[in-house]
Design a protein around this motif. Structure first.
Motif, PDB file in Angstrom:
ATOM      1  N   PRO A 217       0.818  -1.215   0.000  1.00 15.38           N
ATOM      2  CA  PRO A 217       0.000   0.000   0.000  1.00 15.38           C
ATOM      3  C   PRO A 217       0.853   1.267   0.000  1.00 15.38           C
ATOM      4  N   LEU A 218       0.398   2.262  -0.716  1.00 16.93           N
ATOM      5  CA  LEU A 218       1.108   3.545  -0.741  1.00 16.93           C
ATOM      6  C   LEU A 218       1.050   4.248   0.606  1.00 16.93           C
ATOM      7  N   ARG A 219       0.098   3.885   1.439  1.00 21.51           N
ATOM      8  CA  ARG A 219       0.009   4.522   2.764  1.00 21.51           C
ATOM      9  C   ARG A 219       1.144   4.049   3.686  1.00 21.51           C
ATOM     10  N   VAL A 220       1.773   2.909   3.366  1.00 23.12           N
ATOM     11  CA  VAL A 220       2.941   2.432   4.109  1.00 23.12           C
ATOM     12  C   VAL A 220       4.151   3.203   3.588  1.00 23.12           C
ATOM     13  N   TRP A 221       4.972   3.734   4.495  1.00 21.59           N
ATOM     14  CA  TRP A 221       6.117   4.507   4.037  1.00 21.59           C
ATOM     15  C   TRP A 221       7.100   3.599   3.316  1.00 21.59           C
ATOM     16  N   SER A 222       7.526   4.038   2.149  1.00 24.93           N
ATOM     17  CA  SER A 222       8.574   3.359   1.390  1.00 24.93           C
ATOM     18  C   SER A 222       9.268   4.402   0.523  1.00 24.93           C
ATOM     19  N   VAL A 223      10.501   4.118   0.164  1.00 20.95           N
ATOM     20  CA  VAL A 223      11.237   5.020  -0.722  1.00 20.95           C
ATOM     21  C   VAL A 223      10.514   5.115  -2.061  1.00 20.95           C
ATOM     22  N   ALA A 224      10.122   3.953  -2.623  1.00 24.15           N
ATOM     23  CA  ALA A 224       9.441   3.953  -3.918  1.00 24.15           C
ATOM     24  C   ALA A 224       8.139   4.749  -3.849  1.00 24.15           C
ATOM     25  N   GLY A 225       7.368   4.537  -2.789  1.00 23.21           N
ATOM     26  CA  GLY A 225       6.109   5.272  -2.629  1.00 23.21           C
ATOM     27  C   GLY A 225       6.343   6.763  -2.482  1.00 23.21           C
ATOM     28  N   ASN A 226       7.376   7.140  -1.752  1.00 22.73           N
ATOM     29  CA  ASN A 226       7.699   8.550  -1.568  1.00 22.73           C
ATOM     30  C   ASN A 226       8.102   9.198  -2.894  1.00 22.73           C
ATOM     31  N   VAL A 227       8.916   8.487  -3.693  1.00 25.97           N
ATOM     32  CA  VAL A 227       9.317   9.012  -5.007  1.00 25.97           C
ATOM     33  C   VAL A 227       8.095   9.147  -5.905  1.00 25.97           C
ATOM     34  N   LEU A 228       7.210   8.151  -5.875  1.00 26.11           N
ATOM     35  CA  LEU A 228       5.996   8.208  -6.690  1.00 26.11           C
ATOM     36  C   LEU A 228       5.151   9.417  -6.310  1.00 26.11           C
ATOM     37  N   LYS A 229       4.915   9.586  -5.016  1.00 23.88           N
ATOM     38  CA  LYS A 229       4.046  10.683  -4.557  1.00 23.88           C
ATOM     39  C   LYS A 229       4.673  12.052  -4.776  1.00 23.88           C
ATOM     40  N   SER A 230       5.981  12.170  -4.515  1.00 26.96           N
ATOM     41  CA  SER A 230       6.629  13.478  -4.623  1.00 26.96           C
ATOM     42  C   SER A 230       7.034  13.822  -6.053  1.00 26.96           C
ATOM     43  N   GLY A 231       7.252  12.785  -6.877  1.00 23.79           N
ATOM     44  CA  GLY A 231       7.735  13.020  -8.231  1.00 23.79           C
ATOM     45  C   GLY A 231       9.202  13.415  -8.267  1.00 23.79           C
ATOM     46  N   THR A 232       9.906  13.239  -7.150  1.00 24.82           N
ATOM     47  CA  THR A 232      11.302  13.640  -7.026  1.00 24.82           C
ATOM     48  C   THR A 232      12.211  12.418  -7.010  1.00 24.82           C
ATOM     49  N   ALA A 233      13.227  12.422  -7.855  1.00 27.31           N
ATOM     50  CA  ALA A 233      14.190  11.322  -7.910  1.00 27.31           C
ATOM     51  C   ALA A 233      14.953  11.230  -6.590  1.00 27.31           C
TER      52      ALA A 233
END
Length: 185
Positions: A80-96
């Motif tokens: 789930p995207l609600r679980v913190w992950s690096v991949a999820g954070n990059v997806l949500k922020s759009g920042t590499a």
């Protein structure tokens, strides 16, 4: 030894995959496109195919699912995207994202324990993560890692110029991957 693809070759191959008719299913074209993109990235950054991961948002937009490597693409390998992950954070922020001490960084390490075969194993020591951007939204991420039992064994640090090069590659192939992605995902 197979020769590395030129920078135009992946685009030409993706374009031809998009144009293929009903002789190949959408799922087959999708898997071939993912493998071709992963192969190109592994050659550019001198990493093993098992050090490349591609994740896309699930159909409901609530989770990220592995679509590459093939060993992680089977079964319910989504989180789930609600679980913190690096991949999820990059997806949500759009920042590499680039981290050359990733083994020490808090992250979802469960998937590192899956045996992917291949020449490289161990913890992810170094990583670059770039969002897959569509015309409307971010629809996934591409991860390039260096694995090993320690940072030295994993290989050289990634650089900011390599992160930019990965972003350029991913930005170029994203529209093709978006167009080839089966509607079932």
């Amino acid at each position: 030894m197979q020769r590395p693809m030129s920078s135009k070759e992946p685009l030409q191959r993706l374009e031809s995959m998009k144009a293929e008719g009903p002789e190949k299913s959408a799922e087959v074209r999708w898997r071939e496109a993912l493998a071709m993109v992963a192969t190109h990235i592994s050659e550019v950054f001198h990493v093993a195919l098992t050090e490349i991961a591609i994740l896309v948002k699930t159909k409901d937009g609530q989770s990220l699912r592995f679509v590459y490597p093939p060993a992680l693409a089977v079964g319910p390998n989504a989180f789930p995207l609600r679980v913190w992950s690096v991949a999820g954070n990059v997806l949500k922020s759009g920042t590499a994202f680039l981290d050359n001490s990733f083994a020490e960084t808090k992250h979802l390490s469960f998937y590192e324990h899956v045996n992917l075969g291949g020449p490289k194993s161990g913890k992810i020591q170094k990583i670059m993560v770039v969002p897959l951007v569509s015309r409307i939204d971010n629809f996934g991420v591409v991860e390039v890692s260096r694995k090993g039992s320690n940072p030295v064994e994993a290989g050289p640090d990634f650089t900011s110029s390599e992160l930019q090069r990965l972003a350029n590659i991913v930005n170029t192939v994203a529209p093709y991957l978006e167009g080839l992605k089966p509607i079932t995902l």
